[in-house]
Design a protein around this motif. Sequence first.
Motif, PDB file in Angstrom:
ATOM      1  N   LEU A 140      -5.100 -13.818  -0.390  1.00  0.00           N
ATOM      2  CA  LEU A 140      -3.830 -14.195   0.255  1.00  0.00           C
ATOM      3  C   LEU A 140      -2.675 -14.130  -0.741  1.00  0.00           C
ATOM      4  O   LEU A 140      -1.585 -13.650  -0.416  1.00  0.00           O
ATOM      5  N   VAL A 141      -2.926 -14.586  -1.960  1.00  0.00           N
ATOM      6  CA  VAL A 141      -1.906 -14.515  -3.005  1.00  0.00           C
ATOM      7  C   VAL A 141      -1.599 -13.058  -3.331  1.00  0.00           C
ATOM      8  O   VAL A 141      -0.435 -12.672  -3.503  1.00  0.00           O
ATOM      9  N   THR A 142      -2.636 -12.223  -3.376  1.00  0.00           N
ATOM     10  CA  THR A 142      -2.461 -10.801  -3.660  1.00  0.00           C
ATOM     11  C   THR A 142      -1.659 -10.123  -2.544  1.00  0.00           C
ATOM     12  O   THR A 142      -0.780  -9.306  -2.819  1.00  0.00           O
ATOM     13  N   ILE A 143      -1.944 -10.464  -1.293  1.00  0.00           N
ATOM     14  CA  ILE A 143      -1.192  -9.906  -0.166  1.00  0.00           C
ATOM     15  C   ILE A 143       0.290 -10.256  -0.315  1.00  0.00           C
ATOM     16  O   ILE A 143       1.161  -9.387  -0.186  1.00  0.00           O
ATOM     17  N   GLN A 144       0.563 -11.512  -0.597  1.00  0.00           N
ATOM     18  CA  GLN A 144       1.961 -11.937  -0.735  1.00  0.00           C
ATOM     19  C   GLN A 144       2.637 -11.196  -1.890  1.00  0.00           C
ATOM     20  O   GLN A 144       3.761 -10.707  -1.760  1.00  0.00           O
ATOM     21  N   LYS A 145       1.954 -11.085  -3.013  1.00  0.00           N
ATOM     22  CA  LYS A 145       2.512 -10.425  -4.196  1.00  0.00           C
ATOM     23  C   LYS A 145       2.790  -8.948  -3.922  1.00  0.00           C
ATOM     24  O   LYS A 145       3.896  -8.458  -4.169  1.00  0.00           O
ATOM     25  N   LEU A 146       1.794  -8.227  -3.391  1.00  0.00           N
ATOM     26  CA  LEU A 146       1.965  -6.801  -3.133  1.00  0.00           C
ATOM     27  C   LEU A 146       3.012  -6.553  -2.046  1.00  0.00           C
ATOM     28  O   LEU A 146       3.800  -5.613  -2.134  1.00  0.00           O
ATOM     29  N   TYR A 147       3.012  -7.400  -1.040  1.00  0.00           N
ATOM     30  CA  TYR A 147       4.017  -7.242   0.020  1.00  0.00           C
ATOM     31  C   TYR A 147       5.430  -7.413  -0.547  1.00  0.00           C
ATOM     32  O   TYR A 147       6.314  -6.608  -0.290  1.00  0.00           O
ATOM     33  N   ASN A 148       5.635  -8.457  -1.328  1.00  0.00           N
ATOM     34  CA  ASN A 148       6.957  -8.708  -1.899  1.00  0.00           C
ATOM     35  C   ASN A 148       7.377  -7.599  -2.867  1.00  0.00           C
ATOM     36  O   ASN A 148       8.557  -7.253  -2.937  1.00  0.00           O
ATOM     37  N   GLU A 149       6.431  -7.028  -3.599  1.00  0.00           N
ATOM     38  CA  GLU A 149       6.749  -5.925  -4.510  1.00  0.00           C
ATOM     39  C   GLU A 149       7.166  -4.664  -3.755  1.00  0.00           C
ATOM     40  O   GLU A 149       8.009  -3.914  -4.218  1.00  0.00           O
ATOM     41  N   ASN A 150       6.560  -4.436  -2.593  1.00  0.00           N
ATOM     42  CA  ASN A 150       6.806  -3.212  -1.843  1.00  0.00           C
ATOM     43  C   ASN A 150       7.880  -3.349  -0.763  1.00  0.00           C
ATOM     44  O   ASN A 150       8.277  -2.356  -0.166  1.00  0.00           O
ATOM     45  N   ASN A 151       8.299  -4.572  -0.457  1.00  0.00           N
ATOM     46  CA  ASN A 151       9.303  -4.807   0.579  1.00  0.00           C
ATOM     47  C   ASN A 151      10.335  -5.797   0.066  1.00  0.00           C
ATOM     48  O   ASN A 151      10.208  -6.995   0.268  1.00  0.00           O
ATOM     49  N   LYS A 152      11.355  -5.275  -0.542  1.00  0.00           N
ATOM     50  CA  LYS A 152      12.389  -6.149  -1.120  1.00  0.00           C
ATOM     51  C   LYS A 152      13.154  -6.910  -0.021  1.00  0.00           C
ATOM     52  O   LYS A 152      13.627  -8.004  -0.247  1.00  0.00           O
ATOM     53  N   ASP A 153      13.288  -6.316   1.176  1.00  0.00           N
ATOM     54  CA  ASP A 153      14.034  -6.948   2.265  1.00  0.00           C
ATOM     55  C   ASP A 153      13.147  -7.747   3.190  1.00  0.00           C
ATOM     56  O   ASP A 153      13.635  -8.422   4.096  1.00  0.00           O
ATOM     57  N   GLY A 154      11.838  -7.674   3.020  1.00  0.00           N
ATOM     58  CA  GLY A 154      10.916  -8.340   3.915  1.00  0.00           C
ATOM     59  C   GLY A 154      10.762  -9.823   3.603  1.00  0.00           C
ATOM     60  O   GLY A 154      11.222 -10.317   2.581  1.00  0.00           O
ATOM     61  N   THR A 155      10.090 -10.529   4.518  1.00  0.00           N
ATOM     62  CA  THR A 155       9.860 -11.963   4.302  1.00  0.00           C
ATOM     63  C   THR A 155       8.382 -12.274   4.497  1.00  0.00           C
ATOM     64  O   THR A 155       7.724 -11.697   5.359  1.00  0.00           O
ATOM     65  N   TYR A 156       7.914 -13.188   3.695  1.00  0.00           N
ATOM     66  CA  TYR A 156       6.552 -13.709   3.834  1.00  0.00           C
ATOM     67  C   TYR A 156       6.699 -15.198   4.069  1.00  0.00           C
ATOM     68  O   TYR A 156       7.179 -15.920   3.219  1.00  0.00           O
ATOM     69  N   ASN A 157       6.308 -15.646   5.268  1.00  0.00           N
ATOM     70  CA  ASN A 157       6.438 -17.054   5.629  1.00  0.00           C
ATOM     71  C   ASN A 157       5.088 -17.652   5.927  1.00  0.00           C
ATOM     72  O   ASN A 157       4.281 -17.052   6.607  1.00  0.00           O
ATOM     73  N   SER A 158       4.893 -18.842   5.439  1.00  0.00           N
ATOM     74  CA  SER A 158       3.670 -19.583   5.741  1.00  0.00           C
ATOM     75  C   SER A 158       4.028 -20.732   6.662  1.00  0.00           C
ATOM     76  O   SER A 158       4.902 -21.536   6.348  1.00  0.00           O
ATOM     77  N   THR A 159       3.351 -20.800   7.813  1.00  0.00           N
ATOM     78  CA  THR A 159       3.628 -21.868   8.787  1.00  0.00           C
ATOM     79  C   THR A 159       2.506 -22.895   8.808  1.00  0.00           C
ATOM     80  O   THR A 159       2.447 -23.696   9.709  1.00  0.00           O
ATOM     81  N   LYS A 160       1.611 -22.828   7.847  1.00  0.00           N
ATOM     82  CA  LYS A 160       0.486 -23.761   7.859  1.00  0.00           C
ATOM     83  C   LYS A 160       0.843 -25.058   7.212  1.00  0.00           C
ATOM     84  O   LYS A 160       1.829 -25.228   6.557  1.00  0.00           O
TER      85      LYS A 160
END
Length: 142
Positions: free
Chosen positions: A122-142
């Motif tokens: 999960l940490v890796t997903i967040q890291k890689l997503y943020n590296e590849n999508n500067k305009d994107g958002t990763y939100n946790s609702t848990k």
Amino acid sequence: ISNGNIVFLIVMTILEIVFLIIHEFFFGLIVGMLLIISYLLVFVLYFIYPQRIYEKNKYLKEKIDCDILDMGIRLRRGKIDSLIEWKNIKAIYESNDFLYLIQDKVNYILIPKRAIKNKYDLVTIQKLYNENNKDGTYNSTK
């Protein structure tokens, strides 16, 4: 100007002020109610509805393998093998049970968290997503 006209102007001014206050109050109330309804609709469509679909669909309960790659997330279920590239994901929302990979305003991919091998992924997903999508958002609702 007579006393009658002055009284009339004062009464009309007070009525106009009262009307404007009531108008603004109800306009704000209506806009507020529409915003609340909109947020509830989004909540239902993105969080409640997928949960119900998941509960009714036997294919979503099958074993799913999830691999985290530099170019995206690879999902395998039976004979189906899919790669969702980071560039095609606009946002990621994490709930207690699912990852929502948002592709556009209407399309998203629902990944059960049981398909994720461990918390490090999960940490890796967040890291890689943020590296590849500067305009994107990763939100946790848990």
